[in-house]
Design an enzyme around this catalytic site. Structure first.
Site, PDB file in Angstrom:
ATOM      1  N   SER A  31      64.418  53.514   2.094  1.00  0.00           N
ATOM      2  CA  SER A  31      62.984  54.019   1.301  1.00  0.00           C
ATOM      3  C   SER A  31      63.674  55.516   1.479  1.00  0.00           C
ATOM      4  CB  SER A  31      61.798  54.044   1.864  1.00  0.00           C
ATOM      5  OG  SER A  31      61.682  54.883   3.417  1.00  0.00           O
ATOM      6  N   HIS A  56      59.389  48.184  -0.255  1.00  0.00           N
ATOM      7  CA  HIS A  56      59.928  48.763  -1.131  1.00  0.00           C
ATOM      8  C   HIS A  56      60.892  48.333  -2.781  1.00  0.00           C
ATOM      9  CE1 HIS A  56      59.194  53.428  -0.492  1.00  0.00           C
ATOM     10  NE2 HIS A  56      58.541  52.480   0.651  1.00  0.00           N
ATOM     11  N   LYS A  99      52.402  49.139  -2.117  1.00  0.00           N
ATOM     12  CA  LYS A  99      53.523  49.791  -2.877  1.00  0.00           C
ATOM     13  C   LYS A  99      53.257  49.191  -4.533  1.00  0.00           C
ATOM     14  CE  LYS A  99      55.378  51.439   1.159  1.00  0.00           C
ATOM     15  NZ  LYS A  99      56.216  51.063   2.184  1.00  0.00           N
TER      16      LYS A  99
HETATM   17  C1  LIG Z   1      55.434  51.363   3.722  1.00  0.00           C
HETATM   18  C2  LIG Z   1      56.138  50.532   4.589  1.00  0.00           C
HETATM   19  C3  LIG Z   1      55.554  49.494   5.925  1.00  0.00           C
HETATM   20  C4  LIG Z   1      54.151  49.651   5.662  1.00  0.00           C
HETATM   21  O1  LIG Z   1      53.348  49.060   4.218  1.00  0.00           O
HETATM   22  P1  LIG Z   1      51.502  49.475   4.101  1.00  0.00           P
HETATM   23  O2  LIG Z   1      51.663  47.887   3.190  1.00  0.00           O
HETATM   24  O3  LIG Z   1      51.473  50.529   3.505  1.00  0.00           O
HETATM   25  O4  LIG Z   1      50.670  49.025   5.689  1.00  0.00           O
HETATM   26  C5  LIG Z   1      56.012  48.301   6.111  1.00  0.00           C
HETATM   27  N1  LIG Z   1      57.351  47.831   6.191  1.00  0.00           N
HETATM   28  C6  LIG Z   1      58.117  49.498   4.781  1.00  0.00           C
HETATM   29  C7  LIG Z   1      60.138  49.126   5.574  1.00  0.00           C
HETATM   30  C8  LIG Z   1      57.528  50.152   4.191  1.00  0.00           C
HETATM   31  O5  LIG Z   1      58.170  50.632   3.550  1.00  0.00           O
END
Ligand SMILES: *Cc1c(COP(=O)(O)O)cnc(C)c1O
Length: 396
Positions: A186, A214, A244
Site C-alpha cells: 500500500s 488493496h 476499501k
Molecule cells: C487495510 C488492510 C487490512 C485491514 O483491513 P480492514 O478491513 O480495514 O480491517 C488488512 N490487510 C491489508 C494488507 C490492508 O491493506
C-alpha cells in the site's frame, strides 16, 4: 516501591510520542467521506481514502443496507456459532467465493480480523511463516499470535524467499511452512509476484497466503491481484477486505471448502466476536455484484488514476513505480514531506504525509488515492495545487 501507574505511563509515553512527531491528530469531517470532504468549513479534494470505487456513498448501497436493516435489524445478535447465522451472511459468502473463483469463503468483521483469525488457525508453534518485510501490520500481528517461527523475507525478493524456504525445510525444525504477502503493497503500489510465488510454494510445499486488501476491486477487472495473474487455483488462502474498494466494512478469506470449514470452527474472531451487521453484509454483497456486473466502475477508477499519475509526472514529481492507482509523491526528506502535506491541505488537497517508520527512512512521501468518484475537475484542481505548492517549495 510501587509499579508505574497508568497516569504516569500515559504522561511519559504521550510526551515521548509528541516529541518524536508520532502523535496522531485526527481530523473531523463534516458530512460523508466522499471524493470531496469538508474539514472546519473548508472543502478539500479527498486523496486520502481507500474508497477506490466510490462505493462508500453510493445510493444503491445505502438503499440495500437500509432494507437489510429493516428486515434483519441493526445487529446480528451474537456470534454465528452460538446464535445461528443470518441468510444474508451466507449469501455474502457465496458471492465472495464466486468473486474470488474459489470453492468457499468466510466473512469476518474486518480485514484486520481475518489475519488475526486465519493465520493462527492454520499456523501453530512448531511451524514457520515466511513473511515479506513490508507486510501490513495485521499480518505481522496475526503471525505473532500464531506462535509459529517468523522468518522475514526481503521485500519482493524471490531469490531470498527460495533460499529461506529451502533452509527452513532442510533445518527439519518445522512441520508446516507458510509464505504470506500483501497482494498490493500500500505504500508503493507494487504488486506481489504471484506466479513466481505460486511456483515456489508449489515446489517446496509451502502454504500460500495473499492478503489482497488493496487489490480487490482494483486489479484483475476488480477480482483482485491473484485473478489478475490467473492464479486463483494456485493460491491456498486469499484474503480481502470489504472496507476499501468494496466500500463498506468487513473482511473475508476465500479458499477451499475444507479450509473454510476449518476456519469456521477454529478462527477465534469468528468464534468469539459478533458477525457483521446485516446492513453491512447486504451492502458488501451488493457492492461486489455491482462491480462484477458493471466493469465500467473499475475502468473509471483506472482512467482517473492513469490521468492523475500522468499529470503529476508531467509537472515533474517522482511518483515511484506504482502498478496500481496508489500514487505516492516521493520527496525523501521527512521534514520536507510534513511541510509539503501541510501546504497541500491548506491549499485544498487532502493527503497525509507518510514517513518513517511506516516507510523506510529517507523515503518520505505523500500518498494519493485517486478514485472512481473523482471528477476531472477535482483531479485538475488537485494537480494545479500540486503545481503551485511544488513551485513554492522548489520541489519541481
Ligand atoms: C487495510 C488492510 C487490512 C485491514 O483491513 P480492514 O478491513 O480495514 O480491517 C488488512 N490487510 C491489508 C494488507 C490492508 O491493506
Amino acid at each position: 516501591m510501587r509499579a508505574m501507574d497508568l497516569e504516569e505511563f500515559l504522561d511519559t509515553s504521550l510526551s515521548d510520542l509528541k516529541e518524536k512527531g508520532l502523535y496522531n491528530t485526527i481530523d473531523v469531517l463534516s458530512g460523508a467521506n466522499g471524493p470531496e470532504i469538508e474539514i472546519e468549513g473548508k472543502k478539500l479534494v479527498n486523496l486520502a481514502s481507500n474508497n477506490y470505487l466510490g462505493m462508500a456513498t453510493r445510493e444503491e448501497l445505502i438503499e440495500v443496507a437500509n432494507k437489510a436493516t429493516e428486515e434483519y435489524g441493526v445487529g446480528a445478535g451474537a456470534v454465528r456459532t452460538i446464535n445461528g447465522t443470518l441468510q444474508i451472511h451466507i449469501d455474502l459468502e457465496k458471492k465472495l467465493a464466486e468473486f474470488k473463483g474459489t470453492e468457499a469463503a468466510i466473512a469476518f468483521q474486518s480485514g484486520f480480523n481475518c489475519n488475526m483469525g486465519a493465520i493462527p488457525a492454520v499456523m501453530k508453534k512448531g511451524d514457520a511463516i515466511l513473511s515479506d518485510e513490508l507486510n501490513h501490520a495485521s499480518i505481522i500481528d496475526g503471525c505473532r499470535l500464531s506462535g509459529a517461527k517468523i522468518i522475514r523475507v526481503k521485500h519482493q525478493d524471490m531469490d531470498d524467499l527460495r533460499e529461506k524456504a529451502k533452509a527452513a525445510i532442510e533445518s527439519g525444525e518445522y512441520k508446516k511452512i507458510m509464505y504470506v504477502t500483501d497482494g498490493v503493497f500500500s505504500m508503493d503500489g507494487d504488486l506481489a509476484k504471484i506466479p513466481e510465488i505460486a511456483d515456489i510454494c508449489e515446489e517446496y510445499g509451502l502454504i500460500s497466503y495473499v492478503d489482497d486488501a488493496h487489490g480487490s476491486g482494483v486489479m484483475g477487472h476488480g477480482h483482485g491481484t491473484v485473478k489478475h495473474f490467473g492464479c486463483e487455483k494456485r493460491i491456498n488462502m486469499q484474503i480481502g477486505t470489504l472496507s476499501k474498494a468494496v466500500g463498506v466494512v468487513g473482511g473475508y478469506v476465500a479458499g477451499s471448502q475444507k479450509l473454510i470449514d476449518w476456519l469456521k470452527s477454529q478462527a477465534r474472531p469468528f468464534l468469539f466476536s459478533t458477525s457483521l451487521t446485516p446492513g453491512a453484509a447486504a451492502a458488501a454483497k451488493k457492492s461486489i455484484e455491482m462491480l462484477m456486473e458493471n466493469p465500467s466502475i473499475v475502468e473509471k477508477l483506472w482512467d482517473n488514476a492513469n490521468y492523475f499519475k500522468a499529470e503529476l509526472k508531467k509537472i515533474g514529481y517522482d511518483i515511484g513505480n506504482s502498478e496500481t492507482p496508489i500514487t505516492p509523491v516521493i520527496l525523501g526528506d521527512e521534514n520536507a514531506t510534513q511541510k509539503f502535506a501541510a501546504r497541500l491541505i491548506e491549499e485544498g488537497v487532502y493527503v497525509k504525509p507518510i514517513v518513517y517508520p511506516t516507510v523506510p527512512l529517507g523515503t518520505g512521501r505523500v500518498r494519493n488515492m485517486p478514485n472512481a468518484a473523482h471528477t476531472k475537475e477535482m483531479l485538475d484542481r488537485a494537480v494545479a495545487i500540486y503545481e503551485k505548492v511544488g513551485k513554492e517549495l522548489k520541489l519541481i
